[in-house]
Design a protein around this motif. Structure first.
Motif, PDB file in Angstrom:
ATOM      1  N   ALA A 163       0.817  -1.210   0.000  1.00  0.00           N
ATOM      2  CA  ALA A 163       0.000   0.000   0.000  1.00  0.00           C
ATOM      3  C   ALA A 163       0.852   1.263   0.000  1.00  0.00           C
ATOM      4  N   LEU A 164       2.096   1.159   0.495  1.00  0.00           N
ATOM      5  CA  LEU A 164       2.954   2.339   0.577  1.00  0.00           C
ATOM      6  C   LEU A 164       3.705   2.615  -0.732  1.00  0.00           C
ATOM      7  N   LEU A 165       3.625   1.692  -1.692  1.00  0.00           N
ATOM      8  CA  LEU A 165       4.357   1.872  -2.952  1.00  0.00           C
ATOM      9  C   LEU A 165       3.632   2.878  -3.844  1.00  0.00           C
ATOM     10  N   PRO A 166       4.335   3.396  -4.887  1.00  0.00           N
ATOM     11  CA  PRO A 166       3.633   4.242  -5.861  1.00  0.00           C
ATOM     12  C   PRO A 166       2.455   3.472  -6.437  1.00  0.00           C
ATOM     13  N   PRO A 167       1.364   4.159  -6.744  1.00  0.00           N
ATOM     14  CA  PRO A 167       0.190   3.448  -7.255  1.00  0.00           C
ATOM     15  C   PRO A 167       0.477   2.725  -8.575  1.00  0.00           C
ATOM     16  N   ILE A 168       0.187   1.447  -8.601  1.00  0.00           N
ATOM     17  CA  ILE A 168       0.353   0.626  -9.805  1.00  0.00           C
ATOM     18  C   ILE A 168      -0.848  -0.298  -9.855  1.00  0.00           C
TER      19      ILE A 168
END
Lengths: 559, 174
Positions: A553-558
């Motif tokens: 959830a903390l990653l860039p949106p993909i």
């Protein structure tokens, strides 16, 4: 040895009193010998591949790296495992039931087919014409001889499994035993049922490739991947089930057969049966990030099917640990919640092998949960996290359990004392440390995005400096495990060649059995084990699972 | 006994209290795991496996990738332009993509020959993202980088002897 001839073609074991069918024993030995040859080849490949993946980089030529990686995967996951399991099936289907094999000839025919297939595969791999790795995904193609060998090998294994079922049938109709099958035979029979699904899926996927190579049908990679994993994934559950059966045998043997009184066999049998229920639906966790499969199918088959597959393993954890706890409590170590824990015979290689194998398998199962789930699989798919998981389960779980069991079976079969019990004791702990070091390093590498099945050059490491420390630790783990493997093989060979001959059961099992005297069976509770399995298999498992969701959830949106 | 046959009366025992509790707990754990993955899109719709995958003939995909490279190589890809990333033995085409931070892009990814895998890894190893790349099927990945920086592109599915050389880059500028 003066074994009384009670029946034509049988000898009686002076220690256990079981009837051994001599012609079947030869067949068992042949299958076991091929298992050993395969693990030796796979082991040499493991040294080369393992050290090349560490920052030491042993093989610099990609061609030889992928050749040895193919040899490592196929020898370990197909040959070592299937041959050992067929030896195990014949053993539990005949010796434990005082019965002969259904047909010695068919048994040898199956062995011959497997041997021919094995030779064809090894030949194509080592002549450099089949560097397609264990999965052999088309359209990348190997020499047709490779697939032909694979099909012949799988057919041979199928024939051996059928022979095992017919053996059980014959033992029953001939009245060789009374009552229900022994738990170990029962568990092995479940493994054999799963093996049938392996054979069917294997033949479908391999025949598909052969027809495609012949030019008669187009190749749809997704169909191949589904059916291949019916072979590749289910075969690992043949392992798991056989390993759990071996765990029960280890618990029985290492406690001088007393612990079995405290194992709830009904609980164990229900758990065994659940493996069959969930193993085929679980295939889908291999296609979670593939295009071309629908999300509901991935969810149902991959994640949900696979999560349910962990239930039986969790049940076995309590059945085994609880059985040991109840025994120790009943023999006087009943203080508090964990008073029994200190009384565990940690110096007994059977008990330590059992518990450490269970622990490694448990960690392997915990590590598997995020990667078998649709969303976190995006983080872990095809990274080093995956081999971390299956080295914990297949090497830490299965191989360690099989090694520990052979410290009992080799003396019982050869009637020679184990060459060195203290070497066996040390070997189990070294193997544990080695595998744990390897697996932790691999999971850290996977967490940091290092791809699996990829040769990494020193120049590449410069671009990913955070891979260097775990990669070096991986090399250290490999070296420790190799040391333990050498000790295992040495001990086995020295026992067979130079072990002291004896038919006195006490002498033979000296240091290997920790006998107990039951003082008060009424205090035999399993509460401490329940607390341990809750901490490891509920709290740790769920924590890792949710941590991986949060990281995603903390990653860039993909999306 | 574990190693010898015995009668049903001998082994068919009721479960102890601990065994009953654990039976229920084990099922509860599996249900928790399953319920989480099934409902997670309600909590976080932005980290999901791409839902768009279409059949795409390899030759046509290869042409799209070439056209994209002819137009945008060395340039920042403008908003609204679809990116075509083709995997072949053993290169990524294009091997470098320049993106603007804060803009959502759609990247089509497919293979023109064998099976590949795409792995996007940030320079600190924190951002990790992996999916399969297949011939004949194209995935549409929606992606938005908020922080400028360089992201590695790796092939993570074995695709032949040059597999380890298949590396590319996404450069995100502010």
């Amino acid at each position: 040895m003066q074994a009384p001839q009670s029946l034509q073609g049988f000898r009686t074991c002076p220690v256990t009193g079981l009837l051994c069918h001599i012609a079947t024993l030869r067949l068992i030995t042949a299958n076991y010998a091929m298992a050993l040859i395969s693990i030796a080849i796979g082991g040499i490949a493991a040294i080369l591949v393992g050290l090349s993946r560490s920052s030491l980089v042993l093989l610099r030529d990609p061609g030889s790296y992928y050749l040895w990686l193919t040899a490592h995967g196929i020898n370990m996951l197909i040959f070592w495992i299937l041959w050992f399991e067929i030896a195990l099936l014949y053993f539990v289907g005949t010796v434990l039931l005082n019965a002969p094999i259904y047909s010695v000839r068919v048994g040898w025919a199956a062995f011959g087919l497997m041997l021919a297939g094995w030779a064809m595969i090894e030949y194509t791999i080592f002549s450099g014409r089949a560097s397609v790795l264990f999965t052999a995904y088309p359209p990348l193609a190997a020499d047709p001889l490779f697939y032909a060998g694979y099909i012949i090998y799988v057919l041979g294994a199928g024939l051996a499994v059928i022979t095992f079922f017919l053996t059980l049938y014959r033992a029953r109709v001939e009245g060789r035993y009374r009552g229900s099958l022994p738990l170990v035979t029962w568990g092995a029979a479940i493994a054999a049922i799963i093996a049938v699904t392996v054979v069917v899926h294997g033949l479908i996927s391999l025949a598909y490739v052969v027809f495609w190579l012949a030019g008669s049908i187009p190749m749809n990679v997704m169909i191949y991947r589904w059916f291949f994993w019916g072979l590749g994934h289910d075969a690992q559950y043949v392992n798991v089930t056989a390993m759990v059966a071996v765990w029960y045998a280890l618990l029985a043997l290492s406690t001088g057969l007393v612990a079995t009184r405290f194992v709830n066999e009904r609980y164990a049998k229900i758990a065994f049966a659940m493996y069959i229920l969930f193993v085929v639906p679980g295939i889908g966790h291999h296609i979670l990030v593939d295009p071309g499969f629908s999300t509901p199918l991935k969810q149902a088959s991959g994640s949900v099917g696979s999560h349910f597959l962990s239930i039986p393993s969790m049940l076995h954890a309590l059945a085994l640990l609880g059985g040991l706890e109840a025994l120790l409590r009943a023999s006087g170590y009943s203080k508090g919640l964990f008073g029994w824990f200190k009384a565990i015979p940690w110096k007994n290689p059977g008990t330590s092998g059992l518990l450490l194998s269970m622990l490694l398998f448990g960690i392997g199962g915990i590590v598997a949960q995020p990667q078998t789930t649709l969303q976190p699989n995006l983080l872990f798919h095809n990274t080093m996290w995956v081999p971390a998981h299956f080295h914990l389960t297949v090497v830490g779980g299965t191989t360690l359990a099989f090694m520990a069991l052979s410290y009992y079976l080799i003396p019982l079969v050869t009637l020679r004392r184990l060459f060195s019990v203290s070497m066996a004791r040390l070997q189990i702990y070294l193997a544990f440390i080695g595998i744990l070091t390897m697996a932790v390093s691999m999971s850290v590498l996977g967490w940091l995005g290092a791809p699996r099945r990829t040769l990494i050059f020193p120049e590449t490491f410069a671009e990913y400096p955070y891979w260097i420390v775990p990669a070096t630790a991986l090399g250290v783990g490999v070296l420790i495990f190799i040391a333990s493997g050498v000790m295992y093989v040495l001990n086995a060979i020295l026992t067979i060649l130079a072990g002291m001959r004896t038919i006195d059961p006490k002498m033979l099992m000296d240091g290997l059995m920790s006998p107990y005297e039951i003082k008060d069976p009424s205090v035999a509770r399993k509460i401490g084990s329940l607390v341990i399995v809750i901490i490891i298999l509920v709290i740790v498992l769920l924590s890792l699972y949710f941590v991986s969701f949060i990281r995603l959830a903390l990653l860039p949106p993909i999306w | 006994m574990v190693l010898t046959p015995r009668s049903v009366e001998e082994w068919y025992k009721p479960f102890s209290k601990e065994e009953k509790i654990w039976f229920i707990l084990a099922i509860a754990v599996a249900l928790t795991l399953a319920a989480t993955t099934l409902s997670w899109h309600l909590i976080d719709p932005y980290h999901q496996v791409p839902s768009t995958a279409v059949e795409f003939p390899p030759r046509e995909f290869s042409q799209r990738a070439s056209a994209f490279m002819a137009n945008y190589s060395g340039k920042i890809v403008p908003e609204g332009v679809d990116i075509y990333l083709a995997a072949s033995q053993w290169i990524w085409r294009p091997s470098e993509i320049m993106l603007k931070a804060g803009v959502t892009y759609r990247i089509w990814v497919s293979s023109t020959d064998v099976l590949h895998g795409i792995s996007i890894v940030s320079e600190d190893g924190w951002v990790v993202y992996n999916i399969m790349v297949m011939p004949g099927m194209a995935y549409a990945i929606h992606i938005r980088f908020d922080k400028p920086g360089t992201y590695h592109i790796l092939c993570n599915e074995y695709c032949g002897v040059g597999h380890q050389d298949m590396r590319g880059k996404i450069v995100v500028v502010g």
